[in-house]
Design a protein around this motif. Sequence first.
Motif, PDB file in Angstrom:
ATOM      1  N   PRO A  50    -157.992  30.572   8.498  1.00 32.00           N
ATOM      2  CA  PRO A  50    -158.519  30.626   9.965  1.00 32.00           C
ATOM      3  C   PRO A  50    -159.981  30.300   9.774  1.00 32.00           C
ATOM      4  O   PRO A  50    -160.764  30.566   8.755  1.00 32.00           O
ATOM      5  N   PRO A  51    -160.522  29.665  10.810  1.00 27.80           N
ATOM      6  CA  PRO A  51    -162.207  29.377  10.943  1.00 27.80           C
ATOM      7  C   PRO A  51    -162.941  30.788  10.939  1.00 27.80           C
ATOM      8  O   PRO A  51    -162.349  31.936  11.197  1.00 27.80           O
ATOM      9  N   ARG A  52    -164.319  30.559  11.065  1.00 29.91           N
ATOM     10  CA  ARG A  52    -165.117  31.558  11.241  1.00 29.91           C
ATOM     11  C   ARG A  52    -164.644  32.304  12.907  1.00 29.91           C
ATOM     12  O   ARG A  52    -164.483  31.277  13.618  1.00 29.91           O
ATOM     13  N   ASP A  53    -164.532  33.371  12.858  1.00 26.27           N
ATOM     14  CA  ASP A  53    -163.916  34.245  13.879  1.00 26.27           C
ATOM     15  C   ASP A  53    -162.455  33.906  14.406  1.00 26.27           C
ATOM     16  O   ASP A  53    -162.325  34.208  15.516  1.00 26.27           O
ATOM     17  N   GLY A  54    -161.834  33.178  13.492  1.00 30.43           N
ATOM     18  CA  GLY A  54    -160.503  32.967  13.739  1.00 30.43           C
ATOM     19  C   GLY A  54    -159.521  34.045  13.660  1.00 30.43           C
ATOM     20  O   GLY A  54    -158.703  34.256  14.437  1.00 30.43           O
ATOM     21  N   ILE A  55    -160.271  35.177  13.012  1.00 33.12           N
ATOM     22  CA  ILE A  55    -159.788  36.426  12.955  1.00 33.12           C
ATOM     23  C   ILE A  55    -160.756  37.258  13.563  1.00 33.12           C
ATOM     24  O   ILE A  55    -162.079  37.613  13.058  1.00 33.12           O
ATOM     25  N   PRO A  56    -160.525  37.675  14.892  1.00 32.64           N
ATOM     26  CA  PRO A  56    -161.479  38.186  15.846  1.00 32.64           C
ATOM     27  C   PRO A  56    -161.745  39.773  15.493  1.00 32.64           C
ATOM     28  O   PRO A  56    -160.767  40.538  15.656  1.00 32.64           O
ATOM     29  N   ALA A  57    -162.914  40.012  14.983  1.00 32.26           N
ATOM     30  CA  ALA A  57    -163.377  41.425  15.104  1.00 32.26           C
ATOM     31  C   ALA A  57    -163.477  41.940  16.103  1.00 32.26           C
ATOM     32  O   ALA A  57    -163.678  41.475  17.150  1.00 32.26           O
ATOM     33  N   LEU A  58    -163.371  43.315  16.210  1.00 28.79           N
ATOM     34  CA  LEU A  58    -163.364  44.224  17.439  1.00 28.79           C
ATOM     35  C   LEU A  58    -164.660  44.868  17.461  1.00 28.79           C
ATOM     36  O   LEU A  58    -165.146  45.276  16.345  1.00 28.79           O
ATOM     37  N   ASN A  59    -165.245  44.937  18.877  1.00 27.84           N
ATOM     38  CA  ASN A  59    -166.387  45.720  19.132  1.00 27.84           C
ATOM     39  C   ASN A  59    -166.029  46.674  20.036  1.00 27.84           C
ATOM     40  O   ASN A  59    -165.758  46.451  20.987  1.00 27.84           O
ATOM     41  N   ASN A  60    -166.659  48.278  19.652  1.00 27.43           N
ATOM     42  CA  ASN A  60    -166.413  49.216  20.601  1.00 27.43           C
ATOM     43  C   ASN A  60    -165.184  49.334  21.393  1.00 27.43           C
ATOM     44  O   ASN A  60    -164.917  49.081  22.450  1.00 27.43           O
ATOM     45  N   PRO A  61    -164.226  49.704  20.482  1.00 25.93           N
ATOM     46  CA  PRO A  61    -162.620  49.671  21.127  1.00 25.93           C
ATOM     47  C   PRO A  61    -162.553  50.874  21.600  1.00 25.93           C
ATOM     48  O   PRO A  61    -163.175  51.892  21.873  1.00 25.93           O
ATOM     49  N   ARG A  94    -151.815  48.704  11.660  1.00 22.88           N
ATOM     50  CA  ARG A  94    -151.207  47.660  12.635  1.00 22.88           C
ATOM     51  C   ARG A  94    -152.168  46.893  13.443  1.00 22.88           C
ATOM     52  O   ARG A  94    -151.786  45.668  13.741  1.00 22.88           O
ATOM     53  N   TYR A  95    -153.253  47.381  13.782  1.00 23.05           N
ATOM     54  CA  TYR A  95    -154.127  46.321  14.452  1.00 23.05           C
ATOM     55  C   TYR A  95    -155.429  45.776  13.546  1.00 23.05           C
ATOM     56  O   TYR A  95    -155.400  44.710  13.596  1.00 23.05           O
ATOM     57  N   LEU A  96    -155.738  46.680  12.623  1.00 23.67           N
ATOM     58  CA  LEU A  96    -156.652  46.059  11.445  1.00 23.67           C
ATOM     59  C   LEU A  96    -156.294  44.817  10.594  1.00 23.67           C
ATOM     60  O   LEU A  96    -156.999  43.656  10.092  1.00 23.67           O
ATOM     61  N   THR A  97    -154.920  44.792  10.518  1.00 24.95           N
ATOM     62  CA  THR A  97    -154.093  43.624   9.842  1.00 24.95           C
ATOM     63  C   THR A  97    -154.575  42.402  10.321  1.00 24.95           C
ATOM     64  O   THR A  97    -154.884  41.347   9.809  1.00 24.95           O
ATOM     65  N   TRP A  98    -154.629  42.482  11.917  1.00 22.87           N
ATOM     66  CA  TRP A  98    -154.922  41.162  12.731  1.00 22.87           C
ATOM     67  C   TRP A  98    -156.389  41.067  13.005  1.00 22.87           C
ATOM     68  O   TRP A  98    -156.853  39.962  13.610  1.00 22.87           O
ATOM     69  N   HIS A  99    -157.276  42.123  12.794  1.00 22.31           N
ATOM     70  CA  HIS A  99    -158.668  41.790  13.312  1.00 22.31           C
ATOM     71  C   HIS A  99    -159.595  42.078  12.005  1.00 22.31           C
ATOM     72  O   HIS A  99    -160.761  41.621  12.104  1.00 22.31           O
ATOM     73  N   GLU A 100    -159.215  42.958  10.820  1.00 18.95           N
ATOM     74  CA  GLU A 100    -159.968  43.063   9.805  1.00 18.95           C
ATOM     75  C   GLU A 100    -160.917  44.023   9.969  1.00 18.95           C
ATOM     76  O   GLU A 100    -161.653  44.746   8.923  1.00 18.95           O
ATOM     77  N   ILE A 101    -161.859  43.841  11.007  1.00 24.60           N
ATOM     78  CA  ILE A 101    -163.082  44.682  11.130  1.00 24.60           C
ATOM     79  C   ILE A 101    -163.156  45.072  12.599  1.00 24.60           C
ATOM     80  O   ILE A 101    -162.707  44.663  13.665  1.00 24.60           O
ATOM     81  N   VAL A 102    -163.626  46.477  12.601  1.00 25.54           N
ATOM     82  CA  VAL A 102    -163.809  47.038  13.887  1.00 25.54           C
ATOM     83  C   VAL A 102    -165.282  47.648  13.682  1.00 25.54           C
ATOM     84  O   VAL A 102    -165.489  48.481  12.964  1.00 25.54           O
ATOM     85  N   ASN A 103    -166.070  47.191  14.592  1.00 22.93           N
ATOM     86  CA  ASN A 103    -167.509  47.572  14.999  1.00 22.93           C
ATOM     87  C   ASN A 103    -167.384  48.730  15.885  1.00 22.93           C
ATOM     88  O   ASN A 103    -167.110  48.684  17.024  1.00 22.93           O
ATOM     89  N   ASP A 104    -167.881  49.921  15.627  1.00 22.48           N
ATOM     90  CA  ASP A 104    -167.795  51.151  16.458  1.00 22.48           C
ATOM     91  C   ASP A 104    -168.938  52.003  15.898  1.00 22.48           C
ATOM     92  O   ASP A 104    -169.838  51.742  15.204  1.00 22.48           O
ATOM     93  N   THR A 105    -169.082  53.119  16.957  1.00 21.36           N
ATOM     94  CA  THR A 105    -170.006  54.058  16.583  1.00 21.36           C
ATOM     95  C   THR A 105    -169.219  55.503  16.583  1.00 21.36           C
ATOM     96  O   THR A 105    -168.723  55.651  17.769  1.00 21.36           O
ATOM     97  N   VAL A 106    -169.456  56.446  15.317  1.00 18.20           N
ATOM     98  CA  VAL A 106    -168.834  57.652  15.435  1.00 18.20           C
ATOM     99  C   VAL A 106    -169.846  58.556  14.891  1.00 18.20           C
ATOM    100  O   VAL A 106    -170.604  58.490  13.890  1.00 18.20           O
ATOM    101  N   ALA A 107    -169.979  59.524  15.879  1.00 13.70           N
ATOM    102  CA  ALA A 107    -170.988  60.778  15.634  1.00 13.70           C
ATOM    103  C   ALA A 107    -172.566  60.223  15.454  1.00 13.70           C
ATOM    104  O   ALA A 107    -173.065  60.873  14.587  1.00 13.70           O
TER     105      ALA A 107
END
Length: 321
Positions: A50-61, A94-107
Motif C-alpha cells: 500500500p502507498p502512503r496512507d493506503g492503510i488509513p490510521a484513525l484519529n479520535n475514534p 480486528r480494527y487495528l489489523t486494518w488501520h495499524e495506528i489509532v491517534n487518541d487521547t486518554v486521561a
Amino acid sequence: MRLKSLVAVAFAAMITVAEASPEFWVNEWPNTNFEKTTVDNWVEILSGGPPRDGIPALNNPSFIAVGDEGDIGDREPVIAVEFEGDTARAYPIRYLTWHEIVNDTVAGIPVAVTFCPLCNSGITFDRRVRGQVLTFGVSGKLRNSDMVMFDRETESWWQQAIGTGIVGDLTGEKLTALPTWMESWAEFKARNPQGLVMARPGAPRAYGANPYQSYDSSHRPFLYSGELPPHDIPALARVVRIGDQAWPVARLRDEGGVTQSGLTLSWAEGQASALDSRNINAGKEVGTVRVRDAQGRDVAHDVMFAFAFHAFWPDGQWMLK
C-alpha cells in the motif's frame, strides 16, 4: 491478504529494490528531510504494497460501552489501555489489523495505539515530542518487516518496533512507550464491565477477518532478509520484549510465569492469535501476557515475533532460563 498474495506483493517489492532511495521518494514525501537519518542502507526500507496512507490510521475514534458491543468474539485480542483518571478502553485488534495506528487521547495523554501485524508488535506511545503533539500515519514502508510510521507535523519517519525517528527532522527522537497490554476481549470485559471499547470504524473493511491467514505458522517473515533468531527459536515465535531482553512466550506458558530481572511475567490462556485462522476468534491459543514490577505496577512491553527482536536488538539478551 493470504500468503499467496503476500508472496506476490513481496516479488513486486523486490523488483523495485533498486528504487529504494530518497530520490525516488521525494515526490511522495516532499516535506521529509532525507538529509537527516540513521538509515545506513536505504535498501533496508521497502514498500509493503500500500502507498502512503493506503492503510488509513484513525484519529479520535468513537467508543461504546462494553455492554453494548455484540460483535467481538470472546477470544479476540484487544489492546487494553487503563490509565488512572479515565475509563478503561479496549482497542480491538480486528480494527487495528486494518488501520495499524489509532491517534487518541486518554486521561489527558495524547497516545498512538499501534499494531504491526507482520511483527505482531502492539505498542502504545505517548505522542508528545519536543513539546509538540504528533499525529501518526502509516507510510506504507517496511524495515525488517516492521511498519514505518510517519508524523504529519514534520513528515519524519518512525520505526514502530523501537519507537524511534529514523528519517527526517526528528531523527533520533524516541517515543515513550506506555504500559498497555494485549488480552482477550473476555478478559477485558470481566475486569472492566463499565469500560469502553472502540466502535467499529466506518471504513469498508472485513473487520473480524484476518487478512494474514496462517502468517504466524510461516517459516520466514514477509519481506525480511535479515538473520533469523539464534538458539533454534522459530522466526515467528512470540517473545516478550522488555528493553533489550526477550522472554519466549513458550517458556512463560510452560513454567506458568517467570519472576526475573525484578519483573513478574505471567501467562494465562484464553486469547486467540490474530494471525492464524481467517476468523480471528477461532485462531490458535497464544495466551495473555502481563508484566509487572516488584511493586505490582504494569510495565511497558511488547509481545513480538522473535525475528523482529533479533533484527532490532541483535545484541539483546535472550531470557531462556
